[in-house]
Design a protein around this motif. Structure first.
Motif, mmCIF file in Angstrom:
data_model
loop_
_atom_site.group_PDB
_atom_site.id
_atom_site.type_symbol
_atom_site.label_atom_id
_atom_site.label_comp_id
_atom_site.label_asym_id
_atom_site.label_seq_id
_atom_site.Cartn_x
_atom_site.Cartn_y
_atom_site.Cartn_z
ATOM 1 N N GLU A 62 0.534 -1.044 0.104
ATOM 2 C CA GLU A 62 0.051 0.152 0.021
ATOM 3 C C GLU A 62 0.922 0.920 -0.139
ATOM 4 O O GLU A 62 0.459 2.174 -1.266
ATOM 5 C CB GLU A 62 -0.811 -0.003 1.314
ATOM 6 N N ASN A 63 1.407 1.066 0.940
ATOM 7 C CA ASN A 63 2.530 1.901 0.367
ATOM 8 C C ASN A 63 3.546 2.710 -0.545
ATOM 9 O O ASN A 63 4.141 3.676 -0.644
ATOM 10 C CB ASN A 63 4.018 1.979 2.166
ATOM 11 N N LYS A 64 3.129 1.777 -2.029
ATOM 12 C CA LYS A 64 3.961 1.962 -2.597
ATOM 13 C C LYS A 64 3.076 2.540 -3.851
ATOM 14 O O LYS A 64 3.521 3.381 -4.753
ATOM 15 C CB LYS A 64 4.262 0.439 -3.622
ATOM 16 N N ILE A 65 1.833 2.498 -3.161
ATOM 17 C CA ILE A 65 0.526 3.470 -4.135
ATOM 18 C C ILE A 65 1.557 4.638 -4.684
ATOM 19 O O ILE A 65 1.532 4.987 -5.935
ATOM 20 C CB ILE A 65 -0.515 3.116 -3.173
ATOM 21 N N PRO A 66 1.876 5.726 -3.879
ATOM 22 C CA PRO A 66 2.291 6.880 -4.259
ATOM 23 C C PRO A 66 2.932 7.098 -5.433
ATOM 24 O O PRO A 66 3.061 7.994 -5.868
ATOM 25 C CB PRO A 66 2.671 7.470 -2.955
ATOM 26 N N ALA A 67 3.876 6.224 -4.757
ATOM 27 C CA ALA A 67 4.888 6.340 -6.255
ATOM 28 C C ALA A 67 4.588 6.218 -7.802
ATOM 29 O O ALA A 67 4.593 5.904 -8.606
ATOM 30 C CB ALA A 67 6.174 5.383 -6.153
ATOM 31 N N ILE A 68 3.330 4.598 -7.900
ATOM 32 C CA ILE A 68 2.878 4.239 -9.151
ATOM 33 C C ILE A 68 2.189 5.263 -9.637
ATOM 34 O O ILE A 68 1.833 5.453 -10.656
ATOM 35 C CB ILE A 68 2.308 3.402 -8.327
ATOM 36 N N TYR A 137 -8.819 -9.072 -1.844
ATOM 37 C CA TYR A 137 -7.570 -7.581 -2.376
ATOM 38 C C TYR A 137 -8.005 -6.656 -3.252
ATOM 39 O O TYR A 137 -8.844 -6.316 -3.029
ATOM 40 C CB TYR A 137 -6.986 -7.650 -4.141
ATOM 41 N N TYR A 138 -7.760 -5.606 -2.550
ATOM 42 C CA TYR A 138 -7.159 -4.318 -2.452
ATOM 43 C C TYR A 138 -6.898 -3.702 -3.770
ATOM 44 O O TYR A 138 -6.006 -4.259 -4.289
ATOM 45 C CB TYR A 138 -7.116 -3.627 -1.140
ATOM 46 N N MET A 158 -3.782 -4.407 -7.712
ATOM 47 C CA MET A 158 -4.262 -5.356 -6.606
ATOM 48 C C MET A 158 -2.896 -5.254 -5.396
ATOM 49 O O MET A 158 -2.375 -6.158 -5.992
ATOM 50 C CB MET A 158 -4.920 -7.111 -7.393
ATOM 51 N N TYR A 159 -3.457 -5.949 -4.538
ATOM 52 C CA TYR A 159 -2.648 -6.596 -3.439
ATOM 53 C C TYR A 159 -3.152 -7.017 -1.701
ATOM 54 O O TYR A 159 -4.538 -6.402 -2.413
ATOM 55 C CB TYR A 159 -1.421 -4.966 -2.874
ATOM 56 N N LYS A 160 -2.360 -7.050 -1.763
ATOM 57 C CA LYS A 160 -2.698 -7.731 0.482
ATOM 58 C C LYS A 160 -2.207 -7.157 1.439
ATOM 59 O O LYS A 160 -1.153 -6.577 1.074
ATOM 60 C CB LYS A 160 -3.311 -9.014 0.256
ATOM 61 N N ILE A 161 -3.085 -6.847 2.292
ATOM 62 C CA ILE A 161 -2.546 -6.139 3.102
ATOM 63 C C ILE A 161 -2.385 -6.973 4.277
ATOM 64 O O ILE A 161 -3.028 -7.487 5.473
ATOM 65 C CB ILE A 161 -3.227 -5.043 3.928
#
Length: 481
Positions: A62-68, A137-138, A158-161
């Motif tokens: 989830e923390n990588k979303i801003p970079a994407i 998945y989120y 798509m990712y899981k926390i």
């Protein structure tokens, strides 16, 4: 710590129930304390691993979303091109971290996910700039705009926390997670085993003492004390057992003294009877030698002499029984040729059997050693008692068969007659002292012959048994060689 706590608990106990209750409380307390310590240590280790980047946090993807988002914003509609996949793949990489690039119509351009995320255009457009949960998945939909600011498509991330999803060593993390869940139960099992062993040790001690005491009583040893005086139910049991042992010892001592007095009385009585009976026999013989007595008188004297012989025989048996009961008999072994010995005895029995026109046979197995060491006097007395008993109860013209065989370091003798056999009560009690049941085998006897035979067989390391056969009876006895 555990042993000390349990020892203090057991020292103060008043009952076994209290001991078990205290043990249960100790198990719960020790398990709770150990679980808390384990959880604290686990938290410290987890924080250290996070800080040293040994493991990734649960929201790592989830923390990588801003970079994407920054990548998509800077590249615009070029992201829709297939050539951009390599660069996007370098940003979106992980074990449970996927991408799917679609156009404004929800048509897939490229992806590393195994199925389509949204089913139609409407569902897709509603998810723009939102994070939704779909298929475990989120899904974060990052919009792609052209230079005029018109929506051209989107990058679906798509990712899981979860801690396991965010790290590569999933097996180890799953094991750690399961272990953390099971820690309280593991500690309960551990402390239950430890404390139960301690309690079992405490309980087994008096039980072992009681078992040892029981074995000593079986061995006829009553001179022992029970070294256990705890103030609990087992202590009461040991005290009751000790009281029972003392009462039994006192009772047996009295019975033993009574038996000794009886044996001495019988021995003394037999000794006192022997002299007058011998004198009567001498005088009866002297009268019979007198040629001046008439036939009637002679017949009376012969009856007297016959009964005197029976009385003397009974007295001798009583004396011999007293010697056996007082353990005064010693084993005096001699080397003999067993076949010759048995053949000589059979000749003697044949003379007695001739009075009934009966036969006495002998069969010695070839496996019987020719020369053996045995107490001849005792073996002869056993044979005399057993064979005489069989001859006494066979019918006129009957037969007695004597056999011998070798088996397991013993010589086993078998005496079979074709008489009336034994009653069931006779079989159960025939070896009791002075037993004279013999409802089927009526006759005059002292009730000591088979008792003496049994005692002598045991002295010689053997045993004796009686049976009924198809027609008649069988007496089997043995001795060691």
């Amino acid at each position: 710590m555990i042993n000390s706590a349990l020892d203090n608990s057991i020292k103060k106990r008043k009952s076994l129930a209290a001991t078990f209750r205290r043990s249960f409380v100790l198990i719960v307390v020790f398990s709770l304390i150990s679980t808390i310590i384990t959880y604290l240590l686990s938290m410290l280790l987890f924080n250290f691993a996070l800080n040293s980047e040994k493991i990734n946090p649960a929201n790592y993807y989830e923390n990588k979303i801003p970079a994407i988002e920054k990548y998509v914003e800077s590249n615009g509609i070029d992201v829709l091109k297939r050539d951009s996949e390599t660069e996007l793949k370098n940003i979106v990489k992980g074990y449970d971290f996927f991408y799917q690039v679609v156009d404004i119509n929800n048509e897939e351009k490229y992806t590393n996910f195994d199925k389509k995320v949204f089913n139609d255009k409407s569902e897709f457009q509603k998810s723009i700039n939102k994070t939704i949960l779909k298929n475990n998945y989120y899904v974060n939909s990052i919009p792609i705009f052209n230079k005029e600011g018109k929506l051209e498509g989107a990058v679906l991330i798509m990712y899981k926390i979860s801690l396991i999803a965010a790290n590569s060593n999933k097996i180890l993390l799953r094991f750690i997670s399961i272990f953390i869940i099971l820690v309280p139960f593991l500690y309960i099992i551990l402390f239950t085993i430890i404390l139960s062993k301690r309690i079992a040790k405490k309980i087994s001690r008096p039980i072992n003492i009681l078992v040892d005491g029981t074995n000593k009583i079986k061995e006829k040893n009553l001179d022992f004390d029970l070294d256990y005086d705890e103030d609990d139910e087992l202590g009461d049991l040991c005290k009751a057992f000790s009281d029972m042992k003392d009462e039994l010892k006192d009772s047996l001592s009295k019975q033993w003294q009574l038996e000794q007095d009886r044996v001495e009385m019988v021995s003394s009585l037999a000794h006192d009877l022997k002299s007058p009976l011998s004198i009567i026999k001498i005088y009866s013989e002297a009268i019979l030698d007198d040629n001046n007595i008439n036939d009637d008188t002679k017949e009376y004297i012969e009856v007297i002499e016959k009964n005197i012989d029976k009385s003397i025989s009974l007295v001798q048996q009583m004396q011999y029984t007293s010697e056996i009961d007082n353990s005064k008999l010693e084993i005096k072994e001699l080397e003999i040729n067993i076949r010759e010995f048995l053949e000589e005895k059979i000749e003697e029995y044949k003379l007695k059997a001739n009075q009934k026109k009966a036969s006495v046979g002998l069969c010695v197995s070839t496996d019987v050693p020719e020369v053996i060491n045995v107490d001849v006097e005792k073996l002869e007395r056993i044979l005399d008692n057993v064979v005489s008993n069989s001859i006494q109860y066979i019918d006129f013209g009957g037969k007695v068969e004597v056999s011998a065989r070798f088996e397991n370091d013993k010589i086993i003798y078998c005496v079979i007659d074709d008489g009336v056999g034994f009653d069931k009560e006779d079989i159960d009690k025939a070896f009791d002292k002075f037993y004279r049941g013999d409802k089927a085998r009526q006759g005059v006897h002292s009730g000591l012959g088979l008792y003496i035979s049994k005692q002598l067989c045991e002295i010689l390391g053997g045993e004796i048994k009686i049976f009924n056969v198809e027609k008649g009876s069988k007496i089997e006895f043995s001795h060691k060689i």
